[in-house]
Scaffold this motif. Structure first.
Motif, PDB file in Angstrom:
ATOM      1  N   TYR A   1      39.640  39.645  37.407  1.00 22.87           N
ATOM      2  CA  TYR A   1      39.249  38.907  36.217  1.00 22.87           C
ATOM      3  C   TYR A   1      37.786  38.525  36.350  1.00 22.87           C
ATOM      4  O   TYR A   1      37.300  38.305  37.450  1.00 22.87           O
ATOM      5  CB  TYR A   1      40.088  37.630  36.060  1.00 22.87           C
ATOM      6  N   ARG A   2      37.120  38.428  35.219  1.00 20.70           N
ATOM      7  CA  ARG A   2      35.722  38.018  35.193  1.00 20.70           C
ATOM      8  C   ARG A   2      35.578  36.783  34.309  1.00 20.70           C
ATOM      9  O   ARG A   2      36.224  36.685  33.262  1.00 20.70           O
ATOM     10  CB  ARG A   2      34.865  39.134  34.601  1.00 20.70           C
ATOM     11  N   PHE A   3      34.731  35.847  34.743  1.00 22.26           N
ATOM     12  CA  PHE A   3      34.442  34.680  33.922  1.00 22.26           C
ATOM     13  C   PHE A   3      33.184  34.934  33.108  1.00 22.26           C
ATOM     14  O   PHE A   3      32.218  35.493  33.584  1.00 22.26           O
ATOM     15  CB  PHE A   3      34.204  33.431  34.789  1.00 22.26           C
ATOM     16  N   TYR A   4      33.228  34.493  31.861  1.00 23.76           N
ATOM     17  CA  TYR A   4      32.050  34.491  31.014  1.00 23.76           C
ATOM     18  C   TYR A   4      32.189  33.291  30.094  1.00 23.76           C
ATOM     19  O   TYR A   4      33.202  33.162  29.390  1.00 23.76           O
ATOM     20  CB  TYR A   4      31.923  35.792  30.209  1.00 23.76           C
ATOM     21  N   ASN A   5      31.210  32.410  30.110  1.00 23.93           N
ATOM     22  CA  ASN A   5      31.259  31.159  29.340  1.00 23.93           C
ATOM     23  C   ASN A   5      32.552  30.388  29.606  1.00 23.93           C
ATOM     24  O   ASN A   5      33.216  29.915  28.685  1.00 23.93           O
ATOM     25  CB  ASN A   5      31.084  31.416  27.847  1.00 23.93           C
ATOM     26  N   ASN A   6      32.915  30.314  30.884  1.00 29.34           N
ATOM     27  CA  ASN A   6      34.093  29.577  31.361  1.00 29.34           C
ATOM     28  C   ASN A   6      35.427  30.148  30.890  1.00 29.34           C
ATOM     29  O   ASN A   6      36.451  29.487  30.975  1.00 29.34           O
ATOM     30  CB  ASN A   6      34.015  28.094  30.995  1.00 29.34           C
ATOM     31  N   VAL A   7      35.436  31.353  30.380  1.00 29.51           N
ATOM     32  CA  VAL A   7      36.660  32.008  29.927  1.00 29.51           C
ATOM     33  C   VAL A   7      36.930  33.189  30.849  1.00 29.51           C
ATOM     34  O   VAL A   7      36.014  33.946  31.181  1.00 29.51           O
ATOM     35  CB  VAL A   7      36.520  32.489  28.463  1.00 29.51           C
ATOM     36  N   ALA A   8      38.196  33.349  31.253  1.00 27.39           N
ATOM     37  CA  ALA A   8      38.586  34.461  32.123  1.00 27.39           C
ATOM     38  C   ALA A   8      38.975  35.674  31.275  1.00 27.39           C
ATOM     39  O   ALA A   8      39.739  35.558  30.314  1.00 27.39           O
ATOM     40  CB  ALA A   8      39.754  34.050  33.005  1.00 27.39           C
ATOM     41  N   TYR A   9      38.423  36.825  31.640  1.00 29.81           N
ATOM     42  CA  TYR A   9      38.726  38.088  30.972  1.00 29.81           C
ATOM     43  C   TYR A   9      39.321  39.043  31.995  1.00 29.81           C
ATOM     44  O   TYR A   9      38.761  39.224  33.074  1.00 29.81           O
ATOM     45  CB  TYR A   9      37.458  38.716  30.374  1.00 29.81           C
TER      46      TYR A   9
END
Length: 190
Positions: free
Chosen positions: A86-94
Motif C-alpha cells: 500500500y502507498r500513502f498519499y495525502n494520508n490516504v492508503a492506496y
C-alpha cells in the motif's frame, strides 16, 4: 541413502517455511527507495499495523518488539500487510495493483446507492510515484502530453473511464499497460 533423503526432505521443508514467512512479512516502507528495494522497517511475520483510518487519522501504529511505534502517514511511503503493498498519499492508503510503466492503485470507498451506502472500488494512478490521481482518460491524457500515440490509443480503445481497468487474462496484464508499453517500445525504436 535413507539419510540423504531425510536431509533433502528436511532442507525442502526449511526452505518452504522460510519462503512462507518471507511472503507474509508485514512492515513499513519509510521512503520510495525502500519500496523499490523491498526494504521493510519494523518488519514482522504477523499483522501488527493499526492504520487509524477512522475519522481520517494521520498516523499508523506499528507493534515492534512489543513496543508501539506511531508514524505519521505523510512522512512514510507506505506499508506491506497480508502480502499486499500500500502507498500513502495525502494520508490516504492506496492498494498497489500494478507498477509496470506507471503505478495503478485501488481504494475501497462507500458510495451512495438506492438503499443507502455500498462499498465500491475506485482506481487511481501515479506517474513516477508522484501525485495520485483518479484513473480517467482525461487525467491520463494530461499526464502524458508528449506521448501522442498513447493518448490516441486511450481515446480509441476505451469508451469510458471504467474501461481503463480492463484486464487481459491471456496476456496477464492490464490493457492500458499493454498500450503504454507498446508506446514505449515504439518510442525506443525511433
Amino acid at each position: 541413502m535413507k539419510t540423504s533423503i531425510k536431509v533433502l526432505f528436511t532442507a525442502i521443508l526449511i526452505i518452504q517455511g522460510l519462503s512462507l514467512k518471507a511472503q507474509n512479512t508485514t512492515g513499513v516502507y519509510l521512503n520510495e527507495n525502500d519500496y523499490k528495494d523491498h526494504k521493510l522497517t519494523y518488519a514482522s511475520n504477523t499483522d501488527k499495523i493499526q492504520l487509524n483510518e477512522f475519522f481520517g487519522g494521520n498516523t499508523i501504529s506499528v507493534i515492534n518488539d512489543g513496543k508501539k511505534v506511531n508514524l505519521n502517514k505523510n512522512e512514510i511511503f507506505g506499508y506491506r500487510l497480508a502480502n499486499q503493498d500500500y502507498r500513502f498519499y495525502n494520508n490516504v492508503a492506496y492498494k498497489v495493483i500494478d507498477t509496470v510503466g506507471f503505478a495503478i492503485y485501488s481504494r475501497e470507498k462507500l458510495v451512495q446507492d438506492t438503499k443507502g451506502y455500498k462499498p465500491a472500488t475506485q482506481y487511481f494512478y501515479s506517474v513516477n510515484n508522484k501525485a495520485v490521481k483518479e484513473l480517467t482518460i482525461a487525467n491520463l491524457t494530461a499526464s502524458f502530453p508528449q506521448a501522442t500515440n498513447f493518448r490516441y490509443s486511450l481515446q480509441s480503445n476505451f469508451r469510458s473511464d471504467a474501461d481503463l481497468i480492463s484486464y487481459d487474462h491471456a496476456a496477464n496484464q492490464y490493457k492500458i499497460k499493454y498500450l503504454y508499453l507498446e508506446h514505449k517500445r515504439v518510442m525506443a525504436s525511433n
